[in-house]
Each structure stands twice: as C-alpha cells, then as structure tokens.
Design an enzyme around this catalytic site. Structure first.
Site, mmCIF file in Angstrom:
data_model
loop_
_atom_site.group_PDB
_atom_site.id
_atom_site.type_symbol
_atom_site.label_atom_id
_atom_site.label_comp_id
_atom_site.label_asym_id
_atom_site.label_seq_id
_atom_site.Cartn_x
_atom_site.Cartn_y
_atom_site.Cartn_z
ATOM 1 N N HIS A 102 -1.790 11.259 12.379
ATOM 2 C CA HIS A 102 -1.506 10.945 13.783
ATOM 3 C C HIS A 102 -1.016 9.508 13.965
ATOM 4 C CE1 HIS A 102 -1.252 11.737 17.882
ATOM 5 N NE2 HIS A 102 -2.472 12.160 18.163
ATOM 6 N N THR A 126 0.977 24.461 0.931
ATOM 7 C CA THR A 126 -0.098 25.087 0.157
ATOM 8 C C THR A 126 -0.347 26.485 0.693
ATOM 9 O OG1 THR A 126 -2.408 24.892 -0.549
ATOM 10 C CG2 THR A 126 -1.883 24.056 1.636
#
Length: 406
Positions: free
Chosen positions: A377, A325
């Site tokens: 994560h 993006t």
C-alpha cells in the site's frame, strides 16, 4: 597430481553456501562430470562435478560447513578407483580378510547398501563386503536381507531381538523428529517475515468466471499441442498473459521501491511460484509481455521439471517484477499470498469450483475461481489495486480482449 575441488562462483546476490551432501567418500572412484558434492545456497542447490577421472583423496569441507565462492572443498587424486589413499589399502585388506563380525564400523558401505541395511534393521558393521577394497555393495545388503528372512527362528535364544527391531509403535507413544531447516526454506521464512514487517501489505479479492477460458482450452488443446511440438495448453499461460496486459495499464503494480525512489519497470519479468521438496522457489519468465501462450507454457513446464529435479539455477530465480502463485493446484479455495520483496504485488490463483451464479437474472452453474491480489500500500493505492484485479478478471472472462488489446 591432485586436482582441487572448489565451490562454484556465487553471484553477488548469494554471499555463501553450505555443503549439503557429499556423494563420494575418500577412496571412491570418480569419473569426469560425475556429481561429487551438493552446495546449498539461499536460493538453489548447486551441483559440483568432477573435472577429471580419479579418486576422491580428501574432503576439506564437511557436510554442514559454510563455504565461500571458489573455496576449496577437497582434492581429487589420480587413479581409477582400484588404488585409494594411503590408508585405504590396509583397510580394504582387513575388510576382505576379516570375518564379517570383525569388520566393525569402518566397513565402507555404498549409499544403497546402507539404506537397505537401515530399512531392514541390519547392523551395517555385520555386513561382509565383496566389492573393491572391501566395499559393501547393494548386492551384499540384499543377500544379507534374504539370509535374515530365511534364517530359522530361535525363540529361546534371543527373545528380545525381534522386539528391538520391531518398527511398530505402542499406543500412546509421542514421537518427535528434529531435522535441520534447509537454507532455502530458512531464507523463504525470513523473507516472508520481513515482507510482513516492512510493508503496508493489503489483499483485495475478486472472482472470475472461467467458462470462456475453459471452453477455449477444451476446443484447441489438442491442436495447440500438435502445433507447438507437445507443449500443453494450461490455464497459467492465460493468467500470465492477462497479468502482463494489466501491468502495462497499471505501471505502479509492476514497480518497486528502492530506498527513497520508485523504480518503474518497462518490462514484465513474471515469477511463477513453484513448490519443491526444499521449499518454495520462484523462477522468472523474462519479458513475459513479449511471449506467446506457447512460449509461456513451455517456460513454465521447463521450470517445473527443473524445480522437481533441483536443477534451477540462481540466474533463473533472480529478479522478477511481479509474481503469480497457484494454490489451486493443491485444492486451496482462498488465501492471502505474501508479496515477494522488492516487488509490489503478487497474484494468487485458487481452485476452480462449480458454483451457482446469477447471470442475466437466471441462476446458472459456472466454474468459478477466487483471485487474490496482495500489494504494498506504500506504492499502490486501493483503487489501483482493485481496478488492476478487475482488469485481469475482464480479460479472462472474455479472452478475445487479449487478442484485440481492449
């Protein structure tokens, strides 16, 4: 013989749609392949076109109604527009013969005529139609506006009329406007909240010196455009190319979680986030790791135009293993992008700013950009994420690495 107007067949990822806009009214003439109605899904707006010439006979699903795949929206009757449904001739005759003031709210206005009337404070019911079936055309509305401008003022007759049509707001007015949220924007909002709720999402930052990329682009952009039939060389293709190379070296960043399994993708389908009037859309460059810079730029330009025109298909926005993006196009200096599930990471580009940097013991001015990598994560360790971003940084600061694969 009536022709059924049906909703399109939605893919498995789209459960239903909403009738967004009917572009025709019962009695309106319709030509083959002319746009009749828009169906808004969670991802795109799908246009439903007429299968043959005729007249819109009935509307079964109104604007705002939910529709399923192949569900009946309305019917198309035979005719060329001069003939209309049974009730239309009487209404048309009344509209043609009645005085303008007696035409009432049933007068048929074209979308352009209605818009002109509303913008100029003219009561639509006061307009006399000269079109087929008494339809109020754009020319009728323009004529009414001109007549209103040229009409002599009557200060004592209607002192309150100008005030009622006055669009200016008094000091201290607190105006609110409530509009329904589009399905696309609502879906984007829901998915972003889900991503933040269901992921252990972190963001790591770095900065990249854009000197070499900018010099390369400046040197070859004209030759590049001439060689590749008008395709312009931008910065996004360098980032996509660098990202696909980094994804080869760090497969976990290109993976996704499916239940209790980790799915490693042997290809790089890179989504490029594009802002549109209806919300954020992410068309996907399939097998971007096999594409040249010219193919990447051409694909991005094509998707950008389709997004602005609302022509992106569902297939073009389905899937994707990694997303990029670019908030820098709007002037963003730094942000934390949100991962697009089920992907594991997203790369955020930002504005290029001239900043003082220490290079070989000297302070020099360099074009710098901050990069942000948000990642899940649960799947990607911090060391892996940081090293992945550093790899992109190194590839961009020395673009020859992309050619030499080092």
């Amino acid at each position: 013989m009536a022709i059924e107007i049906k909703a399109p067949t939605f893919p498995e990822s789209v459960a239903d749609g909403t009738v967004a806009t009917w572009h025709k009214k019962p009695g309106d003439a319709v030509k083959r392949d002319e746009l009749i109605v828009d169906i808004e899904t969670d991802k795109v707006v799908i246009e439903v076109l007429a299968e043959a010439d005729g007249v819109l006979a009935t509307i079964i699903k109104n604007e705002g109604d939910t529709v399923l795949s192949n569900e009946l929206l309305g019917t198309l009757g035979e005719g060329s527009g001069a003939a209309a449904p049974a009730a239309a001739p009487a209404a048309a005759t009344a509209a043609q013969t009645a005085a303008p003031a007696a035409s009432g709210d049933d007068a048929i206005l074209s979308p352009a005529a209605r818009k002109i009337a509303e913008e100029n404070g003219i009561d639509p019911s006061s307009l006399a139609g000269t079109g087929k079936g008494g339809r109020v055309t754009k020319e009728d509305a323009v004529a009414a506006v001109e007549a209103k401008k040229n009409a002599p003022s009557a200060p004592s007759a209607k002192p309150s009329a100008p005030a009622a049509a006055e669009p200016m707001l008094a000091a201290g007015d607190r105006v609110e406007k409530r509009v329904p949220m589009t399905r696309v924007r609502a879906t984007v909002a829901r998915r972003l909240v889900e991503a933040q709720s269901n992921m252990a999402m972190l963001t790591t930052f770095n900065e990249v010196d854009m000197t070499e990329v900018m010099a390369l682009r400046s040197k070859y952009k004209d030759l590049f455009e001439k060689t590749h039939n008008g395709v312009r060389l931008g910065f996004m293709s360098f980032f996509v190319k660098a990202a696909t190379e980094a994804l080869k070296r760090f497969p976990a960043v290109n993976a996704s979680i499916d239940g209790a399994d980790i799915v490693y993708h042997g290809y790089a389908d890179v989504g490029v986030a594009v802002s549109s009037d209806r919300g954020l859309v992410v068309p996907v460059l399939r097998n971007a790791e096999l594409m040249s810079l010219a193919e990447i730029e051409n694909g991005i330009a094509t998707y950008g135009k389709k997004a602005r025109d609302g022509k992106l298909s569902i297939d073009e926005m389905t899937g994707g293993t990694f997303t990029i993006t670019n908030g820098g196009t709007f002037g963003s200096m730094m942000s934390t992008p949100i991962v697009n599930p089920p992907q594991a990471a997203i790369l955020g580009m930002h504005n290029i700013l001239q900043r003082p940097m220490a290079v070989n013991g000297q302070v020099v001015i360099r074009p710098m950009m901050y990069l942000a990598l948000s990642y899940d994560h649960r799947l990607i360790d911090g060391k892996e994420a940081v090293t992945f971003l550093v790899t992109i940084k190194n590839l961009l600061e020395d673009p020859a690495r992309l050619l030499l694969d080092i």
